[in-house]
Structure formats: C-alpha cells, structure tokens
Design an enzyme around this catalytic site. Structure first.
Site, PDB file in Angstrom:
ATOM      1  CD1 TRP A   1       7.728  -3.647  -2.018  1.00  0.00           C
ATOM      2  CD2 TRP A   1       9.249  -2.274  -2.920  1.00  0.00           C
ATOM      3  NE1 TRP A   1       7.432  -3.499  -3.357  1.00  0.00           N
ATOM      4  CE2 TRP A   1       8.349  -2.669  -3.930  1.00  0.00           C
ATOM      5  CE3 TRP A   1      10.293  -1.403  -3.252  1.00  0.00           C
ATOM      6  CZ2 TRP A   1       8.458  -2.235  -5.252  1.00  0.00           C
ATOM      7  CZ3 TRP A   1      10.413  -0.968  -4.573  1.00  0.00           C
ATOM      8  CH2 TRP A   1       9.501  -1.384  -5.553  1.00  0.00           C
TER       9      TRP A   1
ATOM     10  CG  ASP B   1       6.862   1.187   2.280  1.00  0.00           C
ATOM     11  OD1 ASP B   1       5.774   1.645   1.872  1.00  0.00           O
ATOM     12  OD2 ASP B   1       7.714   0.664   1.534  1.00  0.00           O
TER      13      ASP B   1
ATOM     14  CE  LYS C   1       2.439  -0.719  -5.174  1.00  0.00           C
ATOM     15  NZ  LYS C   1       3.777  -0.417  -4.696  1.00  0.00           N
TER      16      LYS C   1
HETATM   17  C1  LIG Z   1       5.137  -0.228  -4.659  1.00  0.00           C
HETATM   18  C2  LIG Z   1       5.909  -0.172  -3.397  1.00  0.00           C
HETATM   19  C3  LIG Z   1       7.066   0.613  -3.247  1.00  0.00           C
HETATM   20  C4  LIG Z   1       7.689   1.398  -4.386  1.00  0.00           C
HETATM   21  O1  LIG Z   1       6.987   2.504  -4.673  1.00  0.00           O
HETATM   22  P1  LIG Z   1       7.526   3.550  -5.769  1.00  0.00           P
HETATM   23  O2  LIG Z   1       6.465   4.578  -5.692  1.00  0.00           O
HETATM   24  O3  LIG Z   1       7.610   2.833  -7.070  1.00  0.00           O
HETATM   25  O4  LIG Z   1       8.840   4.039  -5.322  1.00  0.00           O
HETATM   26  C5  LIG Z   1       7.673   0.645  -2.003  1.00  0.00           C
HETATM   27  N1  LIG Z   1       7.196  -0.052  -0.968  1.00  0.00           N
HETATM   28  C6  LIG Z   1       6.108  -0.837  -1.078  1.00  0.00           C
HETATM   29  C7  LIG Z   1       5.619  -1.595   0.100  1.00  0.00           C
HETATM   30  C8  LIG Z   1       5.436  -0.918  -2.296  1.00  0.00           C
HETATM   31  O5  LIG Z   1       4.351  -1.700  -2.413  1.00  0.00           O
END
Ligand SMILES: *Cc1c(COP(=O)(O)O)cnc(C)c1O
Length: 355
Positions: A100, A167, A191
């Site tokens: 990511w 993030d 999540k």
């Molecule tokens: C799931 C995830 C993403 C992607 O998220 P989207 O909403 O599908 O764009 C980005 N960064 C992390 C750390 C994630 O776990």
C-alpha cells in the site's frame, strides 16, 4: 456458525448489522428508509453529526484537527494528499514498508519529488525499516501504520519535526495512540470503521492552503471542511453504518477497552503459531501486526489440507493475499476473542493429528 477473518471489507459488530437492517426498512420510526432520505435533511444531519463527534471523541482530537468523511477509499488519498500538501518543486519523504505504501509513493510522484527514506522491499516487506533519517525540509513524511497485506505494524510514532501523514486504514482505532501528533491521517472505512465507501480523513488545518496548484473542488480538503463533509451527496448508507460502528466502539469502552481485547487475540494467535512448528509466521517478531497475522506452512499439501479443515469449521477469509500466499488472519475490532479461540484450538488439533 461462521468465523469471519476477512482482510477487508471485514467483520462488523452483529448489533450494527441488525440496526442497519432495521434502518433500511424504517429509519428511527420515521416510516422512511435510511436509503431514501435527503442528505440535507435534519434526520441525516444527525447521523453526520454523531459520526463526526464520536470519531473526534474516540481519537481524542484537539481543536486544530478537523474530521472529514470522503469518497474514494484510501486509494484516492494516495493522490489527494500530495495534491493538497506537496508543491511541484518540493519534496515529500515516504517510507516504503509494504504494497500500500508503494502505491502511495507512485501517486505522490505525479505531484512533486518523492524521497523514499527506507524500504523493506529487499525482504518482501517482512519487516519495518528502521534507522532512517527524514530530511528536515520535507513537506511531510508519509507512512503506513499497519501493512495489511504483509502483516507488519509500526509500534511507535516516528520522532521528527516534519509533518506526519499516515495511512491508518487497517489499524485505526484498534489501539491507543496520540492522533494529535499527525498533520494528516486517512483510513478506508472497511476494516475498523464501518462499511466500504467512506474514507476517514483527519487533517490539521494549518497545513492546508499552501500548495500553488489550483485544486478541483472535490479534491480540496478546505472545501470539504467548510461543507462539513457534505459538499455533494455522500454515501449515505455507508456513513450510517460507520456511525453505528463508532457508536458500538464507544459503548465497548472506546479505544483503550478494545485494545485490551485486541492484545489478547493477537497474543493467543501468535503464541499458538510459535508453539507449533508446522506453522511459520513470515514477519520479524518485533514488527508483528496485531491486526493482520500472516503465516505460511512449508508443506503445500498440508497447507491445502489445513485450508480445507478451516473451511469445514466455518472459517472464512483466512487465505493470504495473492502476493504473499499462505494465510492471513485479520483480527479487526469487531472480531470476537472467541473466534480466535476456536481457530487456535483447530490449529492445535490439526498439528497434533498431522504430526
Ligand atoms: C485496504 C487498504 C487500502 C486500500 O483501501 P481502498 O479503500 O480499497 O482504496 C490502503 N491502505 C491500506 C493500509 C489498506 O489496508
């Protein structure tokens, strides 16, 4: 009985599913569905207000920080962040700690210079890079707090004078941390926050308004702040599910209370893995994630057999990400301790019958 260990979208509290189902048919006794009321009605404004206030409260945010709920998932933040914070002639520092983070780096390069301060790509992102220096002149330092795919987690906030951007998609609100130390935080909701379709963004107001490029309205954080996250039609149902999930978390006692349960779940699973040589956790011990536990089995036949056994016992979402293989067990806030107890018992039984 189904035990849901999905990586995302993932398990949410049962109470949330029940309440959300009722609201589809009759929202708060109004005779209207949550899906058919205007987003500018007082009814929906209450949902947005509770969502915002509860998020602020759970994170303990100070007055300098604003909370936004935006569309587009965390992947949109990969470019919206540099678009708002990085001038074309400036440099942002990024940590390359997982898939990511790598995607975030790729997008940031469209807007300015990116300096990757460290990477764990050399070992397939199985550890968190350490001992790097963040250039003091960087516009910001970006990192991923929890690497969902690889199963590593940063257990401390980096010490730096550079504005921190993180993030936190897969570990936000799972453990106590000082959210006020960040200039910007983003997290896809699917999540730990609620339903897919919403992005939580926390932004410290003083970092905005410094880029020279013109910003499209929908990309400009300041416009969203002014409009209270209602610049256009929001994903109303996803907002509602997020509000219910945060309300649930507050009722559980908030982040510190859920952290205690999360710690027990992770400890039980890692202890089981460490006691059974058949299973091999893939990441450096000190960097193990408490949200996503990744392991492999060295014998592909046993791996297949264990997967089948799990399936028989109602366990879903345990297959590892396609880029890593093996298994990934996600232990998000809504996953009860009992699910981990059932899984670890199964692992013990399996290891003993196959040994
Ligand atoms: C799931 C995830 C993403 C992607 O998220 P989207 O909403 O599908 O764009 C980005 N960064 C992390 C750390 C994630 O776990």
């Amino acid at each position: 009985m189904v035990y849901n260990f999905n990586g995302g979208p993932s398990i949410l509290p049962k109470e949330v599913f029940e309440e959300a189902s009722r609201a589809i048919l009759d929202f708060n006794g109004t005779g209207l569905s949550i899906l058919e009321i205007g987003h500018r009605t007082a009814l929906f404004q209450e949902v947005v207000d509770e969502l915002r206030v509860t998020a602020r409260e759970l994170m303990g945010l100070d007055a300098e920080h604003e909370v936004l709920f935006l569309h587009g998932g965390a992947s949109t933040q990969f470019f919206q962040v540099p678009m708002n914070l990085l001038n074309q002639d400036a440099t942002a520092a990024y940590l390359d700690g997982g898939e990511w983070g790598r995607k975030a780096i790729k997008e940031a390069k469209l807007f300015g210079t990116v300096e990757v301060v460290a990477s764990s790509k050399d070992k397939n992102y199985t550890y968190i890079p350490k001992g790097y220096t963040i250039p003091p002149a960087a516009a910001y330092f970006h990192y991923t707090t929890n690497n969902t795919i690889e199963g590593t987690q940063m257990h401390a906030i980096p010490e730096t004078s550079v504005p921190l951007v993180a993030d936190m998609s897969s570990d936000i609100l799972s453990h106590v941390m000082d959210f006020n130390r960040f200039a910007l935080i983003y997290a896809g909701a699917q999540k730990n926050i609620g339903a897919a379709g919403v992005n939580l963004v926390v932004v410290r107001k003083d970092i905005l308004g410094k880029v020279q490029r013109p910003l499209p309205t929908m990309m400009d954080y300041r416009q969203h702040i002014e409009a209270g996250s209602l610049l256009n039609t929001p994903p109303v149902f996803a907002f509602y599910v997020c509000m219910l999930t945060l309300r649930w978390l507050k009722q559980q006692g908030g982040v510190s209370a859920i952290e205690k349960i999360n710690d027990r779940k992770a400890a039980l699973l890692y202890q089981t893995l460490d006691s059974l040589p058949m299973f091999r956790p893939t990441v450096a011990k000190e960097d193990r994630s408490k949200m996503n536990v990744v392991f492999v089995m060295d014998d592909p036949e046993l791996e297949k057999s264990f997967l089948a056994t799990c399936k028989e016992h109602g366990m879903v979402g345990i297959k590892g990400h396609r880029s890593v293989g093996g298994f990934r067990i996600s232990l998000y806030n809504a996953l009860p301790l009992e699910s981990v107890e059932v899984l670890t018992e199964l692992m013990n039984d399996f290891a003993h019958t196959k040994a």
